[in-house]
Every structure is written in structure tokens, then in C-alpha cells.
Design a protein around this motif. Structure first.
Motif, PDB file in Angstrom:
ATOM      1  N   ALA A 168       0.832  -1.209   0.000  1.00 24.17           N
ATOM      2  CA  ALA A 168       0.000   0.000   0.000  1.00 24.17           C
ATOM      3  C   ALA A 168       0.865   1.256   0.000  1.00 24.17           C
ATOM      4  CB  ALA A 168      -0.931  -0.013   1.212  1.00 24.17           C
ATOM      5  N   GLU A 169       1.960   1.215   0.745  1.00 26.05           N
ATOM      6  CA  GLU A 169       2.857   2.375   0.797  1.00 26.05           C
ATOM      7  C   GLU A 169       3.528   2.619  -0.552  1.00 26.05           C
ATOM      8  OE1 GLU A 169       5.643   1.522   3.877  1.00 26.05           O
ATOM      9  OE2 GLU A 169       4.080   1.238   5.396  1.00 26.05           O
ATOM     10  N   MET A 170       3.823   1.536  -1.269  1.00 29.69           N
ATOM     11  CA  MET A 170       4.556   1.658  -2.530  1.00 29.69           C
ATOM     12  C   MET A 170       3.635   1.784  -3.735  1.00 29.69           C
ATOM     13  SD  MET A 170       7.815   1.278  -1.517  1.00 29.69           S
ATOM     14  CE  MET A 170       8.859   0.541  -2.761  1.00 29.69           C
ATOM     15  N   ARG A 171       2.330   1.639  -3.510  1.00 30.13           N
ATOM     16  CA  ARG A 171       1.392   1.623  -4.631  1.00 30.13           C
ATOM     17  C   ARG A 171       1.496   2.902  -5.458  1.00 30.13           C
ATOM     18  NH1 ARG A 171      -2.180  -2.054  -5.278  1.00 30.13           N
ATOM     19  NH2 ARG A 171      -2.222  -2.619  -3.059  1.00 30.13           N
ATOM     20  N   GLY A 172       1.476   2.728  -6.761  1.00 31.33           N
ATOM     21  CA  GLY A 172       1.604   3.875  -7.655  1.00 31.33           C
ATOM     22  C   GLY A 172       3.049   4.198  -7.977  1.00 31.33           C
ATOM     23  N   GLY A 173       3.986   3.573  -7.279  1.00 32.33           N
ATOM     24  CA  GLY A 173       5.392   3.801  -7.541  1.00 32.33           C
ATOM     25  C   GLY A 173       5.963   2.755  -8.478  1.00 32.33           C
ATOM     26  N   PRO A 174       7.250   2.847  -8.756  1.00 33.35           N
ATOM     27  CA  PRO A 174       7.863   1.947  -9.741  1.00 33.35           C
ATOM     28  C   PRO A 174       8.276   0.595  -9.198  1.00 33.35           C
ATOM     29  CG  PRO A 174       9.482   3.528  -8.971  1.00 33.35           C
ATOM     30  CD  PRO A 174       8.188   3.884  -8.281  1.00 33.35           C
ATOM     31  N   VAL A 175       8.222   0.409  -7.879  1.00 31.69           N
ATOM     32  CA  VAL A 175       8.706  -0.830  -7.270  1.00 31.69           C
ATOM     33  C   VAL A 175       7.533  -1.668  -6.786  1.00 31.69           C
ATOM     34  CG1 VAL A 175      10.177  -1.849  -5.480  1.00 31.69           C
ATOM     35  CG2 VAL A 175      10.850   0.312  -6.565  1.00 31.69           C
ATOM     36  N   ALA A 176       7.439  -2.903  -7.268  1.00 25.99           N
ATOM     37  CA  ALA A 176       6.359  -3.807  -6.882  1.00 25.99           C
ATOM     38  C   ALA A 176       6.696  -4.501  -5.569  1.00 25.99           C
ATOM     39  CB  ALA A 176       6.137  -4.848  -7.973  1.00 25.99           C
ATOM     40  N   VAL A 177       5.647  -4.901  -4.855  1.00 25.06           N
ATOM     41  CA  VAL A 177       5.805  -5.712  -3.644  1.00 25.06           C
ATOM     42  C   VAL A 177       5.031  -7.006  -3.873  1.00 25.06           C
ATOM     43  CG1 VAL A 177       5.391  -5.881  -1.168  1.00 25.06           C
ATOM     44  CG2 VAL A 177       6.062  -3.687  -2.180  1.00 25.06           C
ATOM     45  N   VAL A 178       5.717  -8.129  -3.725  1.00 23.12           N
ATOM     46  CA  VAL A 178       5.150  -9.424  -4.076  1.00 23.12           C
ATOM     47  C   VAL A 178       5.118 -10.326  -2.840  1.00 23.12           C
ATOM     48  CG1 VAL A 178       5.334 -11.435  -5.603  1.00 23.12           C
ATOM     49  CG2 VAL A 178       6.140  -9.179  -6.387  1.00 23.12           C
ATOM     50  N   THR A 179       3.961 -10.947  -2.605  1.00 19.44           N
ATOM     51  CA  THR A 179       3.811 -11.920  -1.533  1.00 19.44           C
ATOM     52  C   THR A 179       3.765 -13.310  -2.140  1.00 19.44           C
ATOM     53  OG1 THR A 179       2.533 -10.350  -0.196  1.00 19.44           O
ATOM     54  CG2 THR A 179       2.376 -12.686   0.403  1.00 19.44           C
ATOM     55  N   VAL A 180       4.698 -14.166  -1.739  1.00 18.83           N
ATOM     56  CA  VAL A 180       4.727 -15.549  -2.207  1.00 18.83           C
ATOM     57  C   VAL A 180       4.316 -16.445  -1.040  1.00 18.83           C
ATOM     58  CG1 VAL A 180       6.123 -17.389  -3.210  1.00 18.83           C
ATOM     59  CG2 VAL A 180       6.579 -15.001  -3.810  1.00 18.83           C
ATOM     60  N   SER A 181       3.322 -17.298  -1.271  1.00 17.07           N
ATOM     61  CA  SER A 181       2.840 -18.209  -0.228  1.00 17.07           C
ATOM     62  C   SER A 181       2.994 -19.648  -0.713  1.00 17.07           C
ATOM     63  CB  SER A 181       1.374 -17.918   0.107  1.00 17.07           C
ATOM     64  OG  SER A 181       1.238 -16.651   0.715  1.00 17.07           O
ATOM     65  N   PRO A 182       4.136 -20.264  -0.426  1.00 16.11           N
ATOM     66  CA  PRO A 182       4.275 -21.680  -0.778  1.00 16.11           C
ATOM     67  C   PRO A 182       3.419 -22.553   0.134  1.00 16.11           C
ATOM     68  CG  PRO A 182       6.420 -20.624  -0.446  1.00 16.11           C
ATOM     69  CD  PRO A 182       5.375 -19.718   0.117  1.00 16.11           C
ATOM     70  N   GLY A 183       3.011 -23.693  -0.409  1.00 18.62           N
ATOM     71  CA  GLY A 183       2.434 -24.727   0.424  1.00 18.62           C
ATOM     72  C   GLY A 183       3.575 -25.585   0.935  1.00 18.62           C
ATOM     73  N   TYR A 184       3.569 -26.863   0.583  1.00 17.71           N
ATOM     74  CA  TYR A 184       4.631 -27.760   1.029  1.00 17.71           C
ATOM     75  C   TYR A 184       5.642 -27.943  -0.088  1.00 17.71           C
ATOM     76  CZ  TYR A 184       1.450 -28.840   4.843  1.00 17.71           C
ATOM     77  OH  TYR A 184       0.630 -28.743   5.934  1.00 17.71           O
TER      78      TYR A 184
END
Length: 274
Positions: A168-184
Motif C-alpha cells: 500500500a505504501e509503494m502503490r503507484g510507484g515503480p517498485v512492486a511488492v510481491v507476496t509468495v505463499s508456498p504450500g509444502y
């Protein structure tokens, strides 16, 4: 949108997923800062492309050490366009055991604080460069608590919320924030598990899928995708029923038990027979 990455920083590079990510990034021609604790493993990875790799062994929870690592890497290779906070530890937890409070503290330091100390030194430089991605490796375990796994679930759940806030803080800017949720994933962290692991995924396949999703601009990646749908369906159950189903599952081995994975920075557990 697709992107290719030329300059990457990777923590947790000694683990199963970390090694797979490192090999894949190096094979694609990226310069890679390899951050981990087992020097021989890091050196073996760096030997795949010594002119493009550097090795670092800080404690990811030590902000000064992480800032020093970042300064050295950017002096060598410039600002990264990909930073992956992959360092993580797992282990069983029992609130009734005093020794396990240290497990909770250390797991939060590595799994949650470690992501912030990984990202912080690079944010300004990446914004100036006007491209890139900050990637946090969380877990399906962060979506809902599981018995005997409270420390890990809390650390990964906290990481998911932290990444949401950062996005949310970076939204609209050039740097993406990615959440990766592995299972097993088939790694050392799951080798001692005594319960069913549906959708068990090989680290190499997970690394390729993860990097492909980041390159396409996805901000939420579940590995494998079908485990995300299963977890969402389970979360639709009433809380009492969901808890009853999980209660019968074997608990993850605690520190000192057979099958437990080591947690860096912790002394051996107290032996009550001593």
C-alpha cells in the motif's frame, strides 16, 4: 507485463528453495548477491558464475550487518531490480514449554524482522532506479493458525500483513511488492513433518513458477496454485469445525525432537534430565 531481472539479492540462499532460485537466476544471466549462513553452499553457488556473484553471511535480523551487505553489493553491482527475502526457519512450538519462548522470538526475528531488514537498505535506490520488485516468501501457514505450529504461523502471518502494508505504501510507484505463499515444498524444513503434505512441490519447479509470476507482474503467488484453493475452501468452514479437523493432525517436531530442523542463533534446548 513481463520483466527480466539483471541484478538480484537473495536471502536464505542455502535452503532448498533458495538454492533453486539462485541457480535459476544465475542461469538466466543475473548478477546475484547470495545471502545465507552456510558458507560452503554459498561458495558452490557463486562458483557457477563467479564474475556475477558475491557471498554474504550476515544474520538477517541484524540491521547493521544487512545494511553493510547492501552497501557492499551496490558498490559492486549497483541497485538491484529484484530483492527476495527468502530466509526462514520452521519448527514446532508449545506455549506450555518455557524453552519454546526463545523459539518464538527467534522465528519472528528471522521470518518477519528479517524481511524488513532485507528490504530497507534497497528501497531508496530502487525507487531512484524506477523499477524492480521486493519479494517476501511467506507461507500458506500464515493464512490460518495450526496446532503445534504457532510460532511459524505467527511469523508468516505477520509477514503477510507487513507485505500488504508495504504494498500500500509503494502503490503507484515503480517498485512492486510481491507476496509468495508456498504450500509444502520438498526441503529440509518439511523433511521431518509427520503429517500429510498435499501438493508437495519440488524446489526447482517452485523457483521457476515463482520467478515467472514475478516477471509477469503478479503481486500474490501461491505455490502450487491448487493448494491456495484448498486452503481457501478450508477457511470457509466454521472455526470450531476447522479447529477440530486440525487438532487430530500430528504436530510439527519441536526443537530437540527427532525430525526437527535447526534454528540458527539458538542454544540447544534445556535437558530436563540434567
Amino acid at each position: 507485463m513481463t520483466a527480466s531481472f539483471q541484478n538480484a539479492v537473495l536471502t536464505g540462499a542455502c535452503g532448498g528453495l533458495g538454492q533453486a532460485l539462485a541457480r535459476e537466476l544465475i542461469a538466466r544471466g543475473a548478477a546475484v548477491a547470495l545471502v545465507g549462513l552456510h558458507l560452503p553452499t554459498l561458495q558452490a553457488l557463486a562458483a557457477l558464475a563467479p564474475e556475477r556473484c558475491a557471498v554474504y553471511t550476515p544474520d538477517v535480523a541484524d540491521s547493521a550487518a544487512m545494511q553493510a551487505m547492501a552497501a557492499d553489493w551496490m558498490a559492486r553491482a549497483g541497485a538491484p531490480d529484484l530483492v527476495i527475502a527468502n530466509a526462514g526457519v520452521a519448527g514446532g512450538y508449545d506455549t506450555a514449554q518455557a524453552d519454546d519462548l526463545a523459539v518464538l522470538r527467534r522465528m519472528l526475528q528471522i521470518n518477519l524482522l528479517g524481511a524488513a531488514t532485507t528490504f530497507q537498505p534497497f528501497v531508496t535506490a530502487m525507487r531512484s532506479r524506477r523499477r524492480g520488485a521486493l519479494v517476501g516468501v511467506a507461507s500458506i501457514a500464515g493464512w490460518r493458525g495450526m496446532p503445534g505450529n504457532g510460532a511459524y504461523c505467527a511469523s508468516k502471518g505477520g509477514l503477510i500483513r507487513y507485505l500488504e502494508s508495504l504494498r500500500a505504501e509503494m502503490r503507484g510507484g515503480p517498485v512492486a511488492v510481491v507476496t509468495v505463499s508456498p504450500g509444502y515444498l520438498r526441503t529440509a524444513l518439511t523433511a521431518g513433518n509427520r503429517f500429510a503434505m498435499p501438493g508437495l512441490m519440488e524446489p526447482d519447479a517452485a523457483a521457476r513458477a515463482m520467478l515467472a509470476g514475478i516477471a509477469r507482474g503478479r503481486t500474490h503467488i501461491v505455490l502450487p496454485a491448487r493448494i491456495g484453493w484448498l486452503a481457501r475452501l478450508l477457511n470457509l468452514l466454521p472455526g470450531a469445525l476447522h479447529d477440530r479437523l486440525l487438532l487430530g493432525q500430528p504436530r510439527k517436531p519441536r526443537r530437540g525432537e527427532a525430525g526437527a530442523t535447526p534454528i540458527p542463533g539458538l542454544a540447544p534446548p534445556t535437558d530436563p534430565r540434567a
